[in-house]
Scaffold this motif. Sequence first.
Motif, mmCIF file in Angstrom:
data_model
loop_
_atom_site.group_PDB
_atom_site.id
_atom_site.type_symbol
_atom_site.label_atom_id
_atom_site.label_comp_id
_atom_site.label_asym_id
_atom_site.label_seq_id
_atom_site.Cartn_x
_atom_site.Cartn_y
_atom_site.Cartn_z
ATOM 1 N N SER A 1 -29.093 -15.198 29.547
ATOM 2 C CA SER A 1 -29.480 -14.194 29.116
ATOM 3 C C SER A 1 -28.385 -12.955 30.130
ATOM 4 O O SER A 1 -28.931 -12.154 30.251
ATOM 5 C CB SER A 1 -30.659 -13.723 28.821
ATOM 6 O OG SER A 1 -31.158 -14.090 27.422
ATOM 7 N N ALA B 1 -30.504 -10.697 22.056
ATOM 8 C CA ALA B 1 -31.927 -10.212 21.306
ATOM 9 C C ALA B 1 -31.557 -9.891 19.890
ATOM 10 O O ALA B 1 -31.234 -10.815 18.588
ATOM 11 C CB ALA B 1 -32.721 -9.690 21.286
ATOM 12 N N ALA B 2 -30.411 -9.088 19.970
ATOM 13 C CA ALA B 2 -28.950 -8.174 18.793
ATOM 14 C C ALA B 2 -28.668 -8.943 18.371
ATOM 15 O O ALA B 2 -28.381 -9.119 17.321
ATOM 16 C CB ALA B 2 -28.887 -7.087 19.478
ATOM 17 N N ALA C 1 -39.711 -9.016 20.325
ATOM 18 C CA ALA C 1 -38.293 -8.635 19.580
ATOM 19 C C ALA C 1 -37.577 -8.572 18.212
ATOM 20 O O ALA C 1 -37.893 -8.012 17.734
ATOM 21 C CB ALA C 1 -37.608 -8.511 20.768
ATOM 22 N N GLN D 1 -38.424 -14.565 29.487
ATOM 23 C CA GLN D 1 -37.431 -14.398 27.755
ATOM 24 C C GLN D 1 -38.123 -15.113 26.877
ATOM 25 O O GLN D 1 -37.831 -13.955 25.731
ATOM 26 C CB GLN D 1 -36.420 -15.319 28.327
ATOM 27 C CG GLN D 1 -35.295 -14.699 29.942
ATOM 28 C CD GLN D 1 -34.168 -15.510 29.974
ATOM 29 O OE1 GLN D 1 -34.268 -16.777 29.809
ATOM 30 N NE2 GLN D 1 -33.516 -14.523 30.931
ATOM 31 N N TYR E 1 -40.788 -12.421 25.606
ATOM 32 C CA TYR E 1 -39.556 -11.276 25.343
ATOM 33 C C TYR E 1 -39.018 -11.236 23.676
ATOM 34 O O TYR E 1 -38.847 -10.220 22.937
ATOM 35 C CB TYR E 1 -38.661 -11.318 26.040
ATOM 36 C CG TYR E 1 -37.563 -9.827 26.032
ATOM 37 C CD1 TYR E 1 -37.662 -8.298 26.328
ATOM 38 C CD2 TYR E 1 -36.222 -9.916 25.103
ATOM 39 C CE1 TYR E 1 -37.206 -7.395 26.149
ATOM 40 C CE2 TYR E 1 -35.136 -8.792 24.554
ATOM 41 C CZ TYR E 1 -35.905 -7.647 25.546
ATOM 42 O OH TYR E 1 -34.705 -6.767 24.911
ATOM 43 N N PHE E 2 -37.727 -12.336 23.688
ATOM 44 C CA PHE E 2 -37.705 -12.798 22.171
ATOM 45 C C PHE E 2 -38.270 -12.929 21.063
ATOM 46 O O PHE E 2 -38.101 -11.733 19.916
ATOM 47 C CB PHE E 2 -36.758 -13.786 22.489
ATOM 48 C CG PHE E 2 -35.968 -14.117 23.480
ATOM 49 C CD1 PHE E 2 -34.374 -12.913 23.256
ATOM 50 C CD2 PHE E 2 -35.273 -14.700 24.498
ATOM 51 C CE1 PHE E 2 -33.512 -12.933 23.930
ATOM 52 C CE2 PHE E 2 -34.066 -15.200 25.187
ATOM 53 C CZ PHE E 2 -33.084 -13.645 24.537
ATOM 54 N N GLY F 1 -27.493 -10.168 29.803
ATOM 55 C CA GLY F 1 -27.991 -8.571 29.406
ATOM 56 C C GLY F 1 -29.131 -8.853 28.196
ATOM 57 O O GLY F 1 -28.407 -9.115 26.754
ATOM 58 N N ILE F 2 -30.514 -9.052 28.141
ATOM 59 C CA ILE F 2 -31.510 -9.945 27.653
ATOM 60 C C ILE F 2 -31.420 -8.745 25.746
ATOM 61 O O ILE F 2 -32.112 -10.007 24.616
ATOM 62 C CB ILE F 2 -32.592 -10.325 27.852
ATOM 63 C CG1 ILE F 2 -33.456 -11.369 27.490
ATOM 64 C CG2 ILE F 2 -33.062 -8.519 27.959
ATOM 65 C CD1 ILE F 2 -34.836 -11.601 27.843
ATOM 66 N N GLY F 3 -30.753 -7.701 26.112
ATOM 67 C CA GLY F 3 -31.127 -7.340 24.640
ATOM 68 C C GLY F 3 -30.307 -7.101 23.154
ATOM 69 O O GLY F 3 -30.474 -7.475 22.669
ATOM 70 N N THR F 4 -28.881 -7.656 24.329
ATOM 71 C CA THR F 4 -27.474 -7.837 23.762
ATOM 72 C C THR F 4 -28.647 -9.231 22.985
ATOM 73 O O THR F 4 -28.215 -9.810 21.519
ATOM 74 C CB THR F 4 -27.016 -7.813 24.529
ATOM 75 O OG1 THR F 4 -26.365 -6.746 24.922
ATOM 76 C CG2 THR F 4 -25.290 -8.614 23.532
#
Length: 333
Positions: free
Chosen positions: A104, A112-113, A147, A140, A143-144, A107-110
């Motif tokens: 990641s 996840a998306a 999310a 991580q 986090y996933f 960007g970990i948010g990306t």
Amino acid sequence: MTKRESLIRAALLVLVLSIIATLVVLDRTRGDDRPSAVPTPTATEMPAKVNSDPPAAPEVPAPSKTAKPGDVIPTPPPGIESIACQKLQQSVEIRVLNFNTHRSYGGIGTVAAEIAAVDPDIVLLQEIDRFKGSTGNIDQAAYFAQALGMDHAFGANVRSGNGEYGVAVLSRFKILNSRNYLLPNGPGGEQRGLLGVGVEVGGQEVRIYNTHLQNKMEGLREAQARHVAGILANEVNPIILGGDMNATVNTATLAPLTSLLVDAWSVGSGPEGTGPNGSRIDFLLASPTIKPQQAQVLRSSISDHARLYADFVVPAATDCPTQPRGTKGNQKR
């Protein structure tokens, strides 16, 4: 107690109550048809006397009895639970995603998306960090899971200080158990592993495995694949295996795995390249009883690997559970 077992118990309760109500109604009906007393014979019907003793009084049967609270409940017919269970058994469609996230870095948010965009039920992730300074000291996998609203398991293969590196499984079905197997290693190699978890799908436990084989040492990679195949060969439950194999399908690395399992790309469509060089080195494989319906590769804006997903049909269980095996998460399909 699983959602499925709750449904079975509810169905059984309704069935048993229906049987009891039917028995009670029948009992009352029989009671209403009985005379309350035997009619006294008339003079013309009276048999001839054989002595001077008066005739015996006719016996009056006890009044009919109706069911009341506290009475013994009739025993349901044998086999009711099995019949109800079998009627509730059904095949289940699931979507499985395999994704090497490249830690990641973009960007970990990306990431996840990009996972959420596939709408998977089970996710197999490689190159996952846990509390590594280079990736923000984030767990991580956790986090996933948070999310995406999934359960998760993490397999640590490399440890450095407080940080760990390995693979993870996310699941909309509750993970019943998990175990991480360390694979053979050698000089110059990086420790790799095989993470196995159990999830209940369609009334049976399906074993989900995730691995990331050696990338540069061909002989070691082949030894790791044989080791994985040896573990899977001892499984009695249906299997889905995914991972970054760092080898293409027609190689000695994949041979022991494809001899046991079916490559989901047999129903794949579109470009098949998943690795940095455009080769298909990421795989989803399953037991022959788990039928792939479609498979597709989707490019990632973050990772050097593409996302590979496949839709499978897990057949209905052939037996009924005899004890609780855990609770599922949010099953969609």
